[in-house]
Design a protein around this motif. Structure first.
Motif, short mmCIF file in Angstrom:
data_model
loop_
_atom_site.label_atom_id
_atom_site.label_comp_id
_atom_site.label_asym_id
_atom_site.label_seq_id
_atom_site.Cartn_x
_atom_site.Cartn_y
_atom_site.Cartn_z
N ASP A 112 -6.82 6.83 12.93
CA ASP A 112 -7.42 7.51 11.79
C ASP A 112 -6.49 7.32 10.59
OD1 ASP A 112 -8.37 9.26 9.85
OD2 ASP A 112 -8.77 10.89 11.24
N VAL A 113 -6.96 6.58 9.59
CA VAL A 113 -6.13 6.30 8.41
C VAL A 113 -6.72 6.96 7.16
CG1 VAL A 113 -5.18 4.16 9.35
CG2 VAL A 113 -7.32 4.09 8.05
N SER A 114 -7.49 8.01 7.37
CA SER A 114 -8.23 8.64 6.27
C SER A 114 -7.33 9.02 5.09
CB SER A 114 -8.95 9.89 6.77
OG SER A 114 -9.83 9.58 7.83
N LYS A 115 -6.22 9.67 5.38
CA LYS A 115 -5.36 10.13 4.28
C LYS A 115 -4.68 8.98 3.56
CE LYS A 115 -1.21 11.01 7.07
NZ LYS A 115 -0.24 12.07 7.49
N GLY A 147 -7.70 0.27 0.16
CA GLY A 147 -6.27 0.05 0.29
C GLY A 147 -5.63 1.07 1.21
N TYR A 148 -4.37 0.83 1.52
CA TYR A 148 -3.60 1.71 2.40
C TYR A 148 -2.31 2.10 1.68
CZ TYR A 148 -1.19 3.38 6.62
OH TYR A 148 -0.52 4.14 7.55
N TRP A 149 -2.10 3.42 1.51
CA TRP A 149 -0.88 3.94 0.89
C TRP A 149 -0.16 4.84 1.89
CZ3 TRP A 149 -5.37 3.02 -1.65
CH2 TRP A 149 -5.30 2.24 -2.82
N ASP A 150 1.15 4.79 1.90
CA ASP A 150 1.93 5.58 2.86
C ASP A 150 1.75 7.08 2.61
OD1 ASP A 150 2.94 3.37 4.22
OD2 ASP A 150 4.63 3.16 2.83
N ASP A 151 1.80 7.49 1.33
CA ASP A 151 1.67 8.90 0.99
C ASP A 151 1.28 9.01 -0.47
OD1 ASP A 151 4.10 8.61 -0.57
OD2 ASP A 151 5.24 8.89 1.29
N THR A 152 1.19 10.22 -0.98
CA THR A 152 0.75 10.44 -2.36
C THR A 152 1.76 9.95 -3.39
OG1 THR A 152 1.63 12.69 -2.26
CG2 THR A 152 -0.70 12.41 -1.75
N PHE A 153 2.99 9.69 -2.95
CA PHE A 153 4.02 9.22 -3.88
C PHE A 153 4.10 7.69 -3.89
CE2 PHE A 153 5.39 13.37 -2.23
CZ PHE A 153 5.41 14.09 -3.42
N ASP A 154 3.34 7.05 -3.06
CA ASP A 154 3.35 5.59 -2.95
C ASP A 154 2.67 4.99 -4.18
OD1 ASP A 154 3.13 2.92 -2.25
OD2 ASP A 154 2.44 3.31 -0.21
N GLU A 155 3.41 4.18 -4.95
CA GLU A 155 2.88 3.60 -6.18
C GLU A 155 2.44 2.15 -6.00
OE1 GLU A 155 5.75 4.19 -9.24
OE2 GLU A 155 5.54 6.38 -9.22
N THR A 156 2.21 1.74 -4.78
CA THR A 156 1.75 0.38 -4.50
C THR A 156 0.45 0.11 -5.25
OG1 THR A 156 2.74 0.44 -2.30
CG2 THR A 156 0.99 -1.18 -2.66
N SER A 157 0.31 -1.09 -5.81
CA SER A 157 -0.91 -1.45 -6.52
C SER A 157 -2.09 -1.52 -5.57
CB SER A 157 -0.74 -2.81 -7.21
OG SER A 157 -0.67 -3.85 -6.23
N LEU A 158 -3.30 -1.42 -6.10
CA LEU A 158 -4.50 -1.51 -5.28
C LEU A 158 -4.56 -2.86 -4.58
CD1 LEU A 158 -7.16 -0.25 -4.33
CD2 LEU A 158 -8.25 -1.12 -6.41
N GLU A 159 -4.18 -3.93 -5.29
CA GLU A 159 -4.22 -5.26 -4.69
C GLU A 159 -3.30 -5.35 -3.47
OE1 GLU A 159 -6.00 -5.54 -8.56
OE2 GLU A 159 -4.10 -4.64 -7.92
N ASP A 160 -2.08 -4.84 -3.60
CA ASP A 160 -1.14 -4.88 -2.48
C ASP A 160 -1.58 -3.93 -1.37
OD1 ASP A 160 0.44 -6.78 -3.69
OD2 ASP A 160 1.90 -5.33 -4.47
N ALA A 161 -2.15 -2.79 -1.75
CA ALA A 161 -2.59 -1.82 -0.75
C ALA A 161 -3.76 -2.36 0.08
CB ALA A 161 -2.98 -0.51 -1.42
#
Length: 274
Positions: A215-218, A31-45
């Protein structure tokens, strides 16, 4: 530990299909999350990561796309619906292919999408038969990534493009130097990864010209920890199928990857010259 063969990987996906669905959802990739505060579900990510990679491409209505390692077809369905294209997907898992074709039939898209059992090491397609080749988190399974890239170049039409999402060696957040041997030890033979320079060199050697590189590692790193939590919750369901030893090995990989800051992730595209 030696890397699993394509046949072993296919059998693994067949055997663990239900568990994989419950861990990763329909996409079977990070998945892809914007930052550590992003609470997007794994499915949406995971849908976000599909969108991030497709956003690096120009996809025209009527394009013909080959999906290498198609899973159960979710990214292909999403791409075909959004862009009005034809998609052919391949997998070495018989069960994945069957489920993908069933899902396409249910969605009323059988005229534009099809999936078949095939090994990306020896693609069963004519030269210059696709406008786009899509390889989202599948090349790390291949015995030889660079041979697959040569196959990709062969089946791409002149001017066609390949879109790749793959694991990569990167510098750690704390300045830690990339260490391929350490990552191999953590993975117990599952991942074989290189740095970006070697990756791009092999893309060029296959006759392709690198274009976008992101690079989308983080943004993808949280996937490992979230997968570990889901996998642990499935312990009672998993043990009768894979046994305690395999369960603990898989769980340790998820935790190890979550803590390994030099295990990165890249999205990139390349073009076949006209």
């Amino acid at each position: 530990m030696t890397k699993p063969t394509p046949t072993e990987i296919g059998h693994g996906y067949d055997a663990f299909a239900d568990l994989l669905d419950q861990i990763w959802g329909e996409n079977l990739h990070h998945g892809y999350w914007d930052d550590t505060f992003d609470e997007t579900s794994l499915e949406d990510a995971t849908n976000r990561l599909t969108d991030k990679l497709s956003g690096l491409l120009t996809i025209e209505p009527g394009d013909r796309l080959l999906d290498l390692g198609c899973g159960i077809g979710e990214p292909a369905i999403k791409l075909a619906t959004a862009h009005d294209i034809e998609v052919v997907g391949v997998s070495i898992s018989e069960r994945q292919v069957q489920r993908a074709n069933d899902r396409v039939a249910s969605a009323g898209l059988a005229g534009r999408l099809s999936f078949q059992l095939a090994d990306a090491m020896e693609l069963p397609f004519p030269d210059e038969s696709f406008d786009i080749v899509w390889a989202l988190e599948s090349l790390h399974h291949m015995p030889d990534r660079w041979h697959v890239l040569r196959q990709v170049a062969r089946v791409l039409r002149p001017g066609g493009r390949v879109a790749i999402g793959d694991f990569l060696l990167v510098s750690g957040a704390d300045g830690q130097e990339p260490d391929a041997a350490r990552v191999r030890e953590v993975s117990k033979g599952v991942l074989s990864i290189v740095g970006i320079d070697e990756y791009l060199s092999n893309i060029r050697a296959a006759g392709l010209v690198p274009e976008a590189i992101e690079d989308v590692s983080k943004h993808t790193q949280p996937s490992w920890g979230k997968a570990a939590v889901r996998f642990e919750a499935l312990r009672d369901q998993a043990l009768p199928h894979i046994g305690a030893e395999q369960f603990e090995l898989t769980l340790s990989r998820f935790h190890g990857f979550s803590e390994e800051s030099t295990l990165g992730y890249v999205l990139l595209t390349a073009r076949k010259p006209v």
